[in-house]
Design a protein around this motif. Sequence first.
Motif, PDB file in Angstrom:
ATOM      1  N   ILE A  77       0.780  -1.150  -0.078  1.00 19.60           N
ATOM      2  CA  ILE A  77      -0.074   0.043   0.014  1.00 19.60           C
ATOM      3  C   ILE A  77       0.814   1.192  -0.061  1.00 19.60           C
ATOM      4  CG2 ILE A  77      -1.773   1.470   1.174  1.00 19.60           C
ATOM      5  CD1 ILE A  77      -2.725  -1.351   2.439  1.00 19.60           C
ATOM      6  N   VAL A  78       1.832   1.231   0.878  1.00 18.47           N
ATOM      7  CA  VAL A  78       2.823   2.543   0.856  1.00 18.47           C
ATOM      8  C   VAL A  78       3.580   2.767  -0.496  1.00 18.47           C
ATOM      9  CG1 VAL A  78       4.933   3.369   2.052  1.00 18.47           C
ATOM     10  CG2 VAL A  78       3.192   2.163   3.357  1.00 18.47           C
ATOM     11  N   LEU A  79       4.024   1.490  -1.031  1.00 21.34           N
ATOM     12  CA  LEU A  79       4.645   1.708  -2.202  1.00 21.34           C
ATOM     13  C   LEU A  79       3.839   2.218  -3.489  1.00 21.34           C
ATOM     14  CD1 LEU A  79       7.158  -1.596  -2.233  1.00 21.34           C
ATOM     15  CD2 LEU A  79       7.868   1.044  -1.678  1.00 21.34           C
ATOM     16  N   TRP A  80       2.676   1.809  -3.574  1.00 21.94           N
ATOM     17  CA  TRP A  80       1.866   1.990  -4.682  1.00 21.94           C
ATOM     18  C   TRP A  80       1.346   3.343  -4.387  1.00 21.94           C
ATOM     19  CZ3 TRP A  80       1.518   0.596  -9.434  1.00 21.94           C
ATOM     20  CH2 TRP A  80       1.744  -0.886  -9.677  1.00 21.94           C
ATOM     21  N   SER A  81       0.812   3.643  -3.501  1.00 20.18           N
ATOM     22  CA  SER A  81       0.559   5.162  -3.071  1.00 20.18           C
ATOM     23  C   SER A  81       1.689   6.067  -3.296  1.00 20.18           C
ATOM     24  CB  SER A  81      -0.069   5.229  -1.725  1.00 20.18           C
ATOM     25  OG  SER A  81      -1.158   4.433  -1.362  1.00 20.18           O
ATOM     26  N   PHE A  82       2.745   5.658  -2.727  1.00 22.08           N
ATOM     27  CA  PHE A  82       3.838   6.654  -3.151  1.00 22.08           C
ATOM     28  C   PHE A  82       4.190   6.823  -4.459  1.00 22.08           C
ATOM     29  CE2 PHE A  82       8.427   7.545  -3.554  1.00 22.08           C
ATOM     30  CZ  PHE A  82       8.710   8.633  -2.615  1.00 22.08           C
ATOM     31  N   LEU A  83       3.970   5.848  -5.453  1.00 21.93           N
ATOM     32  CA  LEU A  83       4.413   5.730  -6.646  1.00 21.93           C
ATOM     33  C   LEU A  83       3.612   6.558  -7.278  1.00 21.93           C
ATOM     34  CD1 LEU A  83       6.050   5.019  -9.277  1.00 21.93           C
ATOM     35  CD2 LEU A  83       4.783   2.913  -9.135  1.00 21.93           C
ATOM     36  N   LEU A  84       2.238   6.533  -7.121  1.00 20.79           N
ATOM     37  CA  LEU A  84       1.225   7.369  -7.719  1.00 20.79           C
ATOM     38  C   LEU A  84       1.295   8.806  -7.385  1.00 20.79           C
ATOM     39  CD1 LEU A  84      -1.943   5.073  -7.417  1.00 20.79           C
ATOM     40  CD2 LEU A  84      -0.439   5.414  -9.384  1.00 20.79           C
ATOM     41  N   ALA A  85       1.570   9.076  -6.174  1.00 22.63           N
ATOM     42  CA  ALA A  85       1.886  10.386  -5.649  1.00 22.63           C
ATOM     43  C   ALA A  85       3.018  11.137  -6.538  1.00 22.63           C
ATOM     44  CB  ALA A  85       1.974  10.663  -4.415  1.00 22.63           C
ATOM     45  N   VAL A  86       4.039  10.366  -6.636  1.00 24.89           N
ATOM     46  CA  VAL A  86       5.169  10.825  -7.447  1.00 24.89           C
ATOM     47  C   VAL A  86       4.881  11.260  -8.804  1.00 24.89           C
ATOM     48  CG1 VAL A  86       7.446  10.410  -8.229  1.00 24.89           C
ATOM     49  CG2 VAL A  86       6.947   9.862  -5.821  1.00 24.89           C
ATOM     50  N   VAL A  87       4.084  10.337  -9.520  1.00 28.31           N
ATOM     51  CA  VAL A  87       3.575  10.699 -11.048  1.00 28.31           C
ATOM     52  C   VAL A  87       2.764  11.902 -10.882  1.00 28.31           C
ATOM     53  CG1 VAL A  87       2.184   9.862 -12.766  1.00 28.31           C
ATOM     54  CG2 VAL A  87       3.909   8.188 -11.502  1.00 28.31           C
ATOM     55  N   CYS A  88       1.881  12.020 -10.057  1.00 34.30           N
ATOM     56  CA  CYS A  88       1.052  13.161  -9.879  1.00 34.30           C
ATOM     57  C   CYS A  88       1.858  14.863  -9.824  1.00 34.30           C
ATOM     58  CB  CYS A  88      -0.053  13.177  -8.868  1.00 34.30           C
ATOM     59  SG  CYS A  88      -1.352  11.798  -9.456  1.00 34.30           S
ATOM     60  N   LEU A  89       2.605  14.360  -9.035  1.00 35.34           N
ATOM     61  CA  LEU A  89       3.591  15.756  -8.776  1.00 35.34           C
ATOM     62  C   LEU A  89       4.462  16.045  -9.850  1.00 35.34           C
ATOM     63  CD1 LEU A  89       4.714  14.800  -4.961  1.00 35.34           C
ATOM     64  CD2 LEU A  89       3.344  16.783  -5.972  1.00 35.34           C
ATOM     65  N   LEU A  90       5.129  15.102 -10.557  1.00 34.58           N
ATOM     66  CA  LEU A  90       5.857  15.107 -11.898  1.00 34.58           C
ATOM     67  C   LEU A  90       4.832  15.987 -12.769  1.00 34.58           C
ATOM     68  CD1 LEU A  90       7.881  11.858 -12.197  1.00 34.58           C
ATOM     69  CD2 LEU A  90       8.703  14.227 -11.454  1.00 34.58           C
ATOM     70  N   GLN A  91       3.541  15.436 -13.146  1.00 38.45           N
ATOM     71  CA  GLN A  91       2.804  16.114 -13.842  1.00 38.45           C
ATOM     72  C   GLN A  91       2.682  17.469 -13.610  1.00 38.45           C
ATOM     73  OE1 GLN A  91       1.586  14.345 -16.608  1.00 38.45           O
ATOM     74  NE2 GLN A  91       0.940  16.225 -17.317  1.00 38.45           N
ATOM     75  N   LEU A  92       2.225  17.973 -12.441  1.00 39.85           N
ATOM     76  CA  LEU A  92       2.095  19.273 -11.899  1.00 39.85           C
ATOM     77  C   LEU A  92       3.373  20.034 -12.477  1.00 39.85           C
ATOM     78  CD1 LEU A  92       0.484  18.925  -8.382  1.00 39.85           C
ATOM     79  CD2 LEU A  92      -0.383  19.964 -10.530  1.00 39.85           C
ATOM     80  N   ALA A  93       4.429  19.647 -11.883  1.00 38.91           N
ATOM     81  CA  ALA A  93       5.832  20.281 -12.439  1.00 38.91           C
ATOM     82  C   ALA A  93       5.831  20.693 -13.758  1.00 38.91           C
ATOM     83  CB  ALA A  93       7.070  19.373 -11.935  1.00 38.91           C
ATOM     84  N   HIS A  94       5.513  19.286 -14.689  1.00 34.78           N
ATOM     85  CA  HIS A  94       5.408  19.712 -16.203  1.00 34.78           C
ATOM     86  C   HIS A  94       4.655  21.031 -16.665  1.00 34.78           C
ATOM     87  CE1 HIS A  94       5.642  18.969 -20.540  1.00 34.78           C
ATOM     88  NE2 HIS A  94       4.333  18.710 -20.576  1.00 34.78           N
ATOM     89  N   LEU A  95       3.378  20.825 -15.878  1.00 32.20           N
ATOM     90  CA  LEU A  95       2.330  22.074 -16.195  1.00 32.20           C
ATOM     91  C   LEU A  95       2.826  23.399 -15.876  1.00 32.20           C
ATOM     92  CD1 LEU A  95      -1.061  20.228 -14.852  1.00 32.20           C
ATOM     93  CD2 LEU A  95      -0.205  20.867 -17.323  1.00 32.20           C
TER      94      LEU A  95
END
Length: 359
Positions: A77-95
């Motif tokens: 649970i920790v690993l998958w949630s952390f991975l998804l959170a990182v992907v969303c943050l990277l998308q925000l940085a790209h925007l």
Amino acid sequence: MSANSSRVGQLLLQGSACISWKQDVEGAVYHLANCLLLLGFMGGSGVYGCFYLFGFLSAGYLCCVLWGWFSACGLDIVLWSFLLAVVCLLQLAHLVYCLREDTLSEEFDLLYKTLCLPLQVPLQTYKEIVHCCEEQVLTLATEQTYAVEGETPINRLSLLLSGRVRVSQDGQFLHYIFPYQFMDSPEWESLQPSEEGVFQVTLTAETSCSYISWPRKSLHLLLTKERYISCLFSALLGYDISEKLYTLNEKLFAKFGLRFDIRLPSLYHVLGPTAADAGPESEKGDEEVCEPAVSPPQATPTSLQQTPPCSTPPAATNFPAPPTRARLSRPDSGILEIDFPSYFPQFGFSGKVAAGRIL
């Protein structure tokens, strides 16, 4: 198909695989995470919709990380949630990076809102136009010349952003150029892409001015490649030239009290300095009018010039011939002359504006 449906039915009838259910509900962090994920998936489209979507998803997945670490105690649970959170943050940085790259300077942003936004010009198209001028804002000091008549080549098109520019010819003032007007639109329209020429007027900055300038060759390439931009510039340049023409018309009206129709330049005749200079050809078109002698003589424009006196009625009638007055000479055209062929050669004028007539 029947085998699959029977297997699903057996699983449903078999009951839950859970041995025992937890009696206590999950903590507040778990419920907060789900609320944030719910809000995130309700986001819309577009740039700001993406900001909304990925912002709430990032916060929701971070709450899932906290829940999996402190409450669920599950590494997956920790690993998958952390991975998804990182992907969303990277998308925000790209925007954020894309928005920063698309940001215009203050001058170009104001130019877009003033000139292009009312015409509903797409922002991406406007950026192509700005890129053609290399996004440079040039300046003119007070009394600095932008162009000198007979010397400066016509190799660019410029738009005034701030200040005021004086247009003159042979030391005679013609008109002003104000912000968000083209500085050399008549010269631009007077030449074909393969032709060369020089300015026929002098442009001098009366105040500190700023302007943008497109190189002639680069702009012609852009107009050839982009039909929408070509139509946009044709409309803007045509409106700008008409404003300059009407400015000169208003100047003549203020000087002589006569308003001239500049929409049909080919129908005008020359206005000579005196009636004697006009010759017999110009007198053929004069109308014959008769007026009482008691009315004071008044100077009239060429279109209303006085003509030879009326002929005497036949001898069979006893009515006396009305008194007539001599034809008045044409007003002196040396007071104000504006050289249209040199300043607006693209319109095909072949003479000067002199006290109200264009040849």
